[in-house]
Design an enzyme around this catalytic site. Structure first.
Site, PDB file in Angstrom:
ATOM      1  N   GLN A  88       0.852  -1.196   0.000  1.00  0.00           N
ATOM      2  CA  GLN A  88       0.000   0.000   0.000  1.00  0.00           C
ATOM      3  C   GLN A  88       0.885   1.243   0.000  1.00  0.00           C
ATOM      4  OE1 GLN A  88      -3.627  -0.633   2.853  1.00  0.00           O
ATOM      5  NE2 GLN A  88      -1.914  -1.808   3.680  1.00  0.00           N
ATOM      6  N   ASN A  89       2.183   1.029   0.200  1.00  0.00           N
ATOM      7  CA  ASN A  89       3.102   2.157   0.332  1.00  0.00           C
ATOM      8  C   ASN A  89       3.438   2.754  -1.028  1.00  0.00           C
ATOM      9  OD1 ASN A  89       3.062   1.538   3.026  1.00  0.00           O
ATOM     10  ND2 ASN A  89       5.006   0.416   2.993  1.00  0.00           N
ATOM     11  N   HIS A 106      -1.430   1.219  -4.424  1.00  0.00           N
ATOM     12  CA  HIS A 106      -1.877   2.605  -4.252  1.00  0.00           C
ATOM     13  C   HIS A 106      -0.995   3.581  -5.016  1.00  0.00           C
ATOM     14  CE1 HIS A 106      -4.042   1.494  -0.241  1.00  0.00           C
ATOM     15  NE2 HIS A 106      -4.680   1.073  -1.300  1.00  0.00           N
ATOM     16  N   CYS A 114      -0.969  12.001 -16.102  1.00  0.00           N
ATOM     17  CA  CYS A 114      -1.735  13.104 -16.700  1.00  0.00           C
ATOM     18  C   CYS A 114      -3.215  12.755 -16.635  1.00  0.00           C
ATOM     19  CB  CYS A 114      -1.312  13.300 -18.157  1.00  0.00           C
ATOM     20  SG  CYS A 114      -2.333  14.527 -19.012  1.00  0.00           S
ATOM     21  N   CYS A 133       1.761  18.172 -18.932  1.00  0.00           N
ATOM     22  CA  CYS A 133       2.023  16.791 -19.339  1.00  0.00           C
ATOM     23  C   CYS A 133       3.021  16.804 -20.487  1.00  0.00           C
ATOM     24  CB  CYS A 133       0.714  16.144 -19.796  1.00  0.00           C
ATOM     25  SG  CYS A 133       0.919  14.614 -20.719  1.00  0.00           S
ATOM     26  N   GLY A 172       2.820  -4.286   9.011  1.00  0.00           N
ATOM     27  CA  GLY A 172       2.805  -2.834   9.196  1.00  0.00           C
ATOM     28  C   GLY A 172       1.601  -2.137   8.607  1.00  0.00           C
ATOM     29  N   SER A 174      -2.649  -1.132   9.365  1.00  0.00           N
ATOM     30  CA  SER A 174      -3.669  -1.044  10.417  1.00  0.00           C
ATOM     31  C   SER A 174      -4.963  -1.746  10.031  1.00  0.00           C
ATOM     32  CB  SER A 174      -3.983   0.432  10.704  1.00  0.00           C
ATOM     33  OG  SER A 174      -4.500   1.033   9.515  1.00  0.00           O
ATOM     34  N   LEU A 199       3.121  -3.662  14.859  1.00  0.00           N
ATOM     35  CA  LEU A 199       3.520  -3.148  16.176  1.00  0.00           C
ATOM     36  C   LEU A 199       2.399  -3.379  17.186  1.00  0.00           C
ATOM     37  CD1 LEU A 199       5.875  -1.626  17.479  1.00  0.00           C
ATOM     38  CD2 LEU A 199       4.700   0.518  16.994  1.00  0.00           C
ATOM     39  N   ALA A 216       8.894  -3.813  13.157  1.00  0.00           N
ATOM     40  CA  ALA A 216       9.148  -4.621  11.951  1.00  0.00           C
ATOM     41  C   ALA A 216      10.624  -4.998  11.808  1.00  0.00           C
ATOM     42  CB  ALA A 216       8.687  -3.847  10.721  1.00  0.00           C
TER      43      ALA A 216
HETATM   44  C1  BV8 Z   1     -11.803   1.608  -3.516  1.00  0.00           C
HETATM   45  C2  BV8 Z   1      -2.878   7.181  -1.240  1.00  0.00           C
HETATM   46  C3  BV8 Z   1     -13.388   0.591  -4.996  1.00  0.00           C
HETATM   47  C4  BV8 Z   1      -1.460   7.400  -1.489  1.00  0.00           C
HETATM   48  C5  BV8 Z   1      -4.219   5.724   0.095  1.00  0.00           C
HETATM   49  C6  BV8 Z   1     -16.570   2.396   4.297  1.00  0.00           C
HETATM   50  C7  BV8 Z   1     -16.250   1.106   4.697  1.00  0.00           C
HETATM   51  C8  BV8 Z   1     -15.268   0.381   4.020  1.00  0.00           C
HETATM   52  C9  BV8 Z   1     -14.593   0.943   2.934  1.00  0.00           C
HETATM   53  C10 BV8 Z   1     -14.926   2.216   2.562  1.00  0.00           C
HETATM   54  C11 BV8 Z   1     -15.897   2.953   3.214  1.00  0.00           C
HETATM   55  N1  BV8 Z   1     -15.990   4.156   2.639  1.00  0.00           N
HETATM   56  C12 BV8 Z   1     -15.102   4.210   1.602  1.00  0.00           C
HETATM   57  C13 BV8 Z   1     -14.465   3.038   1.539  1.00  0.00           C
HETATM   58  C14 BV8 Z   1     -13.426   2.630   0.564  1.00  0.00           C
HETATM   59  C15 BV8 Z   1     -12.115   3.317   0.902  1.00  0.00           C
HETATM   60  C16 BV8 Z   1     -11.694   2.992   2.314  1.00  0.00           C
HETATM   61  O1  BV8 Z   1     -11.225   1.893   2.603  1.00  0.00           O
HETATM   62  N2  BV8 Z   1     -11.851   3.972   3.239  1.00  0.00           N
HETATM   63  C17 BV8 Z   1     -11.467   3.727   4.627  1.00  0.00           C
HETATM   64  C18 BV8 Z   1     -10.836   4.990   5.201  1.00  0.00           C
HETATM   65  C19 BV8 Z   1     -12.721   3.309   5.392  1.00  0.00           C
HETATM   66  N3  BV8 Z   1     -11.144   2.749  -0.005  1.00  0.00           N
HETATM   67  C20 BV8 Z   1     -10.965   3.318  -1.217  1.00  0.00           C
HETATM   68  O2  BV8 Z   1     -11.514   4.332  -1.584  1.00  0.00           O
HETATM   69  C21 BV8 Z   1     -10.042   2.555  -2.156  1.00  0.00           C
HETATM   70  N4  BV8 Z   1     -10.704   2.394  -3.420  1.00  0.00           N
HETATM   71  O3  BV8 Z   1     -12.327   1.076  -2.552  1.00  0.00           O
HETATM   72  O4  BV8 Z   1     -12.272   1.481  -4.824  1.00  0.00           O
HETATM   73  C22 BV8 Z   1     -12.871  -0.779  -5.253  1.00  0.00           C
HETATM   74  C23 BV8 Z   1     -12.984  -1.781  -4.270  1.00  0.00           C
HETATM   75  C24 BV8 Z   1     -12.516  -3.053  -4.539  1.00  0.00           C
HETATM   76  C25 BV8 Z   1     -11.905  -3.344  -5.762  1.00  0.00           C
HETATM   77  C26 BV8 Z   1     -11.776  -2.330  -6.719  1.00  0.00           C
HETATM   78  C27 BV8 Z   1     -12.244  -1.043  -6.462  1.00  0.00           C
HETATM   79  C28 BV8 Z   1      -8.762   3.340  -2.399  1.00  0.00           C
HETATM   80  C29 BV8 Z   1      -7.931   3.332  -1.127  1.00  0.00           C
HETATM   81  C30 BV8 Z   1      -6.573   3.970  -1.412  1.00  0.00           C
HETATM   82  C31 BV8 Z   1      -6.483   5.259  -0.674  1.00  0.00           C
HETATM   83  N5  BV8 Z   1      -5.127   5.803  -0.822  1.00  0.00           N
HETATM   84  N6  BV8 Z   1      -3.044   6.282  -0.114  1.00  0.00           N
HETATM   85  C32 BV8 Z   1      -0.859   7.965  -0.253  1.00  0.00           C
HETATM   86  O5  BV8 Z   1      -1.162   9.126   0.064  1.00  0.00           O
HETATM   87  O6  BV8 Z   1      -0.088   7.234   0.383  1.00  0.00           O
HETATM   88  S1  BV8 Z   1      -4.521   4.887   1.541  1.00  0.00           S
HETATM   89  C33 BV8 Z   1      -3.313   5.184   2.691  1.00  0.00           C
HETATM   90  O7  BV8 Z   1      -3.677   4.362   3.807  1.00  0.00           O
HETATM   91  C34 BV8 Z   1      -1.945   4.689   2.288  1.00  0.00           C
HETATM   92  O8  BV8 Z   1      -1.905   4.035   1.035  1.00  0.00           O
HETATM   93  C35 BV8 Z   1      -1.635   3.675   3.382  1.00  0.00           C
HETATM   94  O9  BV8 Z   1      -0.753   2.727   2.966  1.00  0.00           O
HETATM   95  C36 BV8 Z   1      -2.980   3.152   3.581  1.00  0.00           C
HETATM   96  C37 BV8 Z   1      -3.251   2.209   4.667  1.00  0.00           C
HETATM   97  O10 BV8 Z   1      -2.658   2.696   5.839  1.00  0.00           O
HETATM   98  P1  BV8 Z   1      -1.515   1.772   6.492  1.00  0.00           P
HETATM   99  O11 BV8 Z   1      -0.479   1.487   5.461  1.00  0.00           O
HETATM  100  O12 BV8 Z   1      -2.172   0.610   7.140  1.00  0.00           O
HETATM  101  O13 BV8 Z   1      -0.896   2.770   7.519  1.00  0.00           O
HETATM  102  P2  BV8 Z   1      -1.513   3.147   8.950  1.00  0.00           P
HETATM  103  O14 BV8 Z   1      -0.832   4.371   9.441  1.00  0.00           O
HETATM  104  O15 BV8 Z   1      -3.003   3.111   8.875  1.00  0.00           O
HETATM  105  O16 BV8 Z   1      -1.078   1.924   9.879  1.00  0.00           O
HETATM  106  C38 BV8 Z   1       0.296   1.730  10.159  1.00  0.00           C
HETATM  107  C39 BV8 Z   1       0.377   0.430  10.922  1.00  0.00           C
HETATM  108  O17 BV8 Z   1       1.749   0.133  11.137  1.00  0.00           O
HETATM  109  C40 BV8 Z   1      -0.285   0.512  12.293  1.00  0.00           C
HETATM  110  O18 BV8 Z   1      -1.052  -0.655  12.501  1.00  0.00           O
HETATM  111  C41 BV8 Z   1       0.893   0.546  13.269  1.00  0.00           C
HETATM  112  O19 BV8 Z   1       0.615  -0.155  14.468  1.00  0.00           O
HETATM  113  C42 BV8 Z   1       1.964  -0.184  12.486  1.00  0.00           C
HETATM  114  N7  BV8 Z   1       3.328   0.244  12.803  1.00  0.00           N
HETATM  115  C43 BV8 Z   1       3.768   1.499  13.132  1.00  0.00           C
HETATM  116  N8  BV8 Z   1       5.096   1.461  13.347  1.00  0.00           N
HETATM  117  C44 BV8 Z   1       5.496   0.178  13.140  1.00  0.00           C
HETATM  118  C45 BV8 Z   1       4.383  -0.593  12.793  1.00  0.00           C
HETATM  119  N9  BV8 Z   1       4.452  -1.906  12.546  1.00  0.00           N
HETATM  120  C46 BV8 Z   1       5.682  -2.481  12.632  1.00  0.00           C
HETATM  121  N10 BV8 Z   1       6.806  -1.804  12.952  1.00  0.00           N
HETATM  122  C47 BV8 Z   1       6.748  -0.479  13.208  1.00  0.00           C
HETATM  123  N11 BV8 Z   1       7.889   0.177  13.540  1.00  0.00           N
HETATM  124 ZN    ZN Z   2      -1.404  14.330 -21.091  1.00  0.00          ZN
END
Ligand code: BV8
Ligand code: ZN
Length: 231
Positions: A88-89, A106, A114, A133, A172, A174, A199, A216
């Site tokens: 997802q990164n 993602h 573009c 573009c 890593g 949530s 974590l 991690a």
């Molecule tokens: C889609 C952009 C249709 C780039 C990102 C209601 C219910 C359910 C779903 C939905 C809903 N309303 C809307 C939705 C859908 C929506 C969604 O899920 N919303 C959520 C908020 C409810 N999803 C979408 O819109 C997606 N598209 O659904 O299209 C479809 C469906 C199926 C098939 C085809 C089409 C699009 C989602 C993409 C959004 N873009 N990023 C950017 O800016 O980066 S999401 C963003 O969050 C990042 O990509 C990130 O990677 C992602 C997830 O977060 P995490 O990676 O988990 O990071 P987070 O901080 O949350 O957690 C970190 C974890 O690491 C923690 O658990 C922590 O404990 C741990 N940690 C911390 N330190 C350490 C560690 N672990 C180990 N070691 C450490 N040191």
């Molecule tokens: Zn273009």
């Protein structure tokens, strides 16, 4: 030989100095998701969104892969079966750590897109509002990342990998964002052994057969060494 599919999230890059999203000092703490990670937010305030991604692109370019990224690259090299990383990164730390097979569902900070003609190219370190573009010259350049409400990339390939997985690991993440958070259920339904390495317990921890908690850079190398011992 067993196929291993690994989903990673911001937590695997946390110890490389990259911000996570939902930890208390995370990226979203300083910005509302709606303002910086949606098409509507980009249309409303392109300068804010380009600035948000420029800061992350510059930080990502200066970050180094950590022991967790490197352990996954070692696993891919030494494991006799297929190893696929679905991340997802949007940073390139898996590639910098030596991983070859990485699917960025993602998108990536390194990519520019573009929105007028769909052309993709390598983004400059900083993108400006109205960036043109190189193909159609429209002032329609945006970061090539998947925002909320947009369709994630490589979904067909990902679902194929999930049906073929013998081991599915989530590292890593949530478990807050879909469809990624539901991958464990897909893998489990196909008979994969599922393990969460994080974590703290994720929102979908109960979907996993096995859990390992800790930073991690400690728990991922340990997990990889154990797998390679088993062979
Ligand atoms: C889609 C952009 C249709 C780039 C990102 C209601 C219910 C359910 C779903 C939905 C809903 N309303 C809307 C939705 C859908 C929506 C969604 O899920 N919303 C959520 C908020 C409810 N999803 C979408 O819109 C997606 N598209 O659904 O299209 C479809 C469906 C199926 C098939 C085809 C089409 C699009 C989602 C993409 C959004 N873009 N990023 C950017 O800016 O980066 S999401 C963003 O969050 C990042 O990509 C990130 O990677 C992602 C997830 O977060 P995490 O990676 O988990 O990071 P987070 O901080 O949350 O957690 C970190 C974890 O690491 C923690 O658990 C922590 O404990 C741990 N940690 C911390 N330190 C350490 C560690 N672990 C180990 N070691 C450490 N040191
Ligand atoms: Zn273009």
């Amino acid at each position: 030989m067993d196929k291993i599919v690994i989903l990673t999230g911001a937590g695997i890059s946390a110890e490389s100095g990259m911000g996570t999203f939902r930890d208390e000092d995370g990226l979203w703490a300083r910005h509302r998701i709606e303002d910086v990670a949606t098409p509507e937010g980009f249309a409303r305030d392109p300068a804010l969104v380009q600035g948000f991604y420029n800061a992350r692109r510059i930080a990502a370019a200066q970050a180094a892969p950590n022991a967790a990224h490197e352990a996954l690259a070692r696993l891919e090299t030494k494991w006799p079966g297929e190893v696929v990383i679905v991340t997802q990164n949007v940073d390139s730390l898996h590639e910098a750590g030596g991983s070859q097979t990485v699917l960025h569902m993602h998108g990536t900070l390194a990519g520019a897109l573009c929105s007028a003609c769909g052309h993709r190219w390598t983004a400059p370190p900083e993108m400006s509002v109205g960036e043109r573009c190189p193909s159609c010259n429209a002032p329609a350049a945006r970061p090539d990342v998947v925002w909320f409400g947009e369709i994630p990339y490589h979904m067909e390939d990902i679902y194929t990998h999930l049906t073929e997985a013998d081991i599915f690991a989530a590292i890593g993440t949530s478990g807050e964002v879909y469809p990624a958070a539901a991958f464990v259920r897909e893998a489990c339904a196909q008979g994969a052994h599922t393990v969460e390495l994080n974590l703290a317990p994720s929102s979908v921890v109960s979907d996993f057969a096995e859990t390992r908690f800790g930073p991690a850079t400690q728990i991922v190398p340990d997990w990889v060494e154990e797998l390679l011992q088993q062979g």
